[in-house]
Design an enzyme around this catalytic site. Structure first.
Site, PDB file in Angstrom:
ATOM      1  N   HIS A  85       7.634 -25.520 -12.473  1.00 17.86           N
ATOM      2  CA  HIS A  85       6.868 -26.665 -12.376  1.00 17.86           C
ATOM      3  C   HIS A  85       7.104 -27.845 -13.392  1.00 17.86           C
ATOM      4  O   HIS A  85       7.029 -27.395 -14.488  1.00 17.86           O
ATOM      5  CB  HIS A  85       5.459 -26.429 -12.000  1.00 17.86           C
ATOM      6  CG  HIS A  85       5.119 -25.079 -11.292  1.00 17.86           C
ATOM      7  ND1 HIS A  85       5.608 -24.907  -9.912  1.00 17.86           N
ATOM      8  CD2 HIS A  85       4.196 -24.043 -11.454  1.00 17.86           C
ATOM      9  CE1 HIS A  85       5.200 -23.771  -9.519  1.00 17.86           C
ATOM     10  NE2 HIS A  85       4.349 -23.250 -10.549  1.00 17.86           N
ATOM     11  N   TYR A  90      10.051 -26.154  -7.842  1.00 14.97           N
ATOM     12  CA  TYR A  90       9.167 -26.399  -6.725  1.00 14.97           C
ATOM     13  C   TYR A  90       7.711 -26.739  -7.039  1.00 14.97           C
ATOM     14  O   TYR A  90       7.435 -26.632  -8.312  1.00 14.97           O
ATOM     15  CB  TYR A  90       9.132 -24.786  -5.698  1.00 14.97           C
ATOM     16  CG  TYR A  90       8.948 -23.705  -6.476  1.00 14.97           C
ATOM     17  CD1 TYR A  90       7.553 -23.264  -6.409  1.00 14.97           C
ATOM     18  CD2 TYR A  90       9.836 -22.778  -6.457  1.00 14.97           C
ATOM     19  CE1 TYR A  90       7.202 -22.093  -7.338  1.00 14.97           C
ATOM     20  CE2 TYR A  90       9.685 -21.362  -7.148  1.00 14.97           C
ATOM     21  CZ  TYR A  90       8.394 -21.142  -7.330  1.00 14.97           C
ATOM     22  OH  TYR A  90       8.332 -19.978  -7.900  1.00 14.97           O
TER      23      TYR A  90
END
Length: 334
Positions: free
Chosen positions: A310, A260
């Site tokens: 990430h 995400y």
């Protein structure tokens, strides 16, 4: 009836109709103030697709000038959650729950109902007129800010968005002193002054329960790690980052890279949607290639690139592409 008298009568009748309609409109609006606030706030977002409202020399949203940007930017998806837009599609809800799985999540609808009894349910999050040039600074936490001297430039912007721990005391020359919006989640929370908007990024239903608790009873002390049980913040200035907007950022802008988006990238896209001009500070590595925070003495510190959550390189490349296309101004520091 003579012709002049008929004209006067028609004019009088028209004036009566206009006054009656205007009176009805205003009385309806003030019977339900949330309609006014909601329409005004949504107009702030929608106005970015309409030329002529932005007074900047170069406005953020000029969809016809760049196909790449136009394919990704969707002004109809609003960054902040309100009581009225809090219903999530099944697909969005499943994706959002998957981010940080909960064993026994509370009922989302009931939590949202309680949430908007504690914080405002309107989204009047901009103080500037839509007819002016809204300048925004998104201030990341990179060590490249140290010694940059960007403080005055940052503080000159209308809206200044910071994230997570982000101290300013002692670093004012490089990072500025003002903050209008501070983006955080429970595990990165800090106390705020009474004038700053707290923008909560919820990764799970428990995060929404936490902000309720942190502003009232202080009963929630742990998520997957210990968290602040109470937080100093103006509850009338608490805003909730929409899970629908969260998913849009992940799919449209990151194209599924990483698990995400990072808080920094989510803050950047928040600014892209609410600002006319966006200046970005404190993103990326320093001049030596180190990824650390500006308040850390250890230049090898900073876990951003080691979490596996990430895709830092992809996020940074998209940020650079936005700068190359003159959608944002990138200040790379030292």
């Amino acid at each position: 009836m003579s012709l002049p008298k008929r004209r006067k009568f028609r004019t009088f009748a028209l004036l009566v109709c206009i006054i009656t309609f205007t009176t009805f409109l205003f009385s309806y609006t003030f019977r339900d103030p949330s309609i006014y606030f909601l329409k005004y706030a949504f107009r702030l977002s929608d106005s970015f697709s309409s030329k002529g409202l932005c007074a900047c020399r170069q406005c953020m949203v000029e969809l016809d000038d760049d196909p790449w940007f136009g394919e990704r930017f969707n002004h109809s998806i609003h960054p902040l959650m309100t009581k009225d837009n809090s219903i999530l599609s099944d697909e969005t809800f499943k994706w959002w729950q998957w981010l940080q799985s909960e064993r026994h999540p509370a009922n989302f609808t009931e939590v949202v109902e309680e949430l908007f009894q504690v914080i405002p349910d309107e989204v009047l999050y901009m103080d500037a007129s839509p007819e002016r040039c809204r300048t925004c600074a998104v201030v990341g936490n990179s060590g490249n800010l140290k010694g940059s001297g960007y403080g005055r430039r940052i503080d000159s912007c209308d809206f200044i968005i910071r994230m997570n721990q982000a101290p300013t005391s002692g670093f004012e020359d490089d990072v500025g002193a003002r903050t209008t919006h501070h983006v955080m989640y429970p595990e990165s929370a800090i106390d705020l002054d009474n004038t700053t908007n707290l923008v909560l990024i919820p990764f799970k239903t428990l995060d929404l329960q936490w902000i309720i608790s942190a502003l009232t009873t202080g009963t929630i002390k742990q998520t997957y790690v210990p968290v602040m049980s109470r937080i100093k913040a103006n509850k009338d200035k608490v805003l909730i980052y929409s899970p629908s907007f969260f998913k849009y950022v992940y799919e449209s802008w990151l194209e599924g890279h990483g698990r995400y988006p990072s808080t920094g990238f989510l803050s950047l896209l928040f600014a892209v949607h609410i600002c006319d001009e966006v200046s970005v500070f404190g993103f990326g590595a320093d001049q030596y290639g180190n990824w650390h925070h500006y308040w850390e003495e250890n230049h090898l510190a900073g876990a951003f690139r080691h979490t596996g959550v990430h895709d830092g390189d992809y996020e940074y490349n998209v940020t650079l592409l936005l700068a190359d296309k003159h959608k944002i101004r990138m200040f790379k520091g030292r």
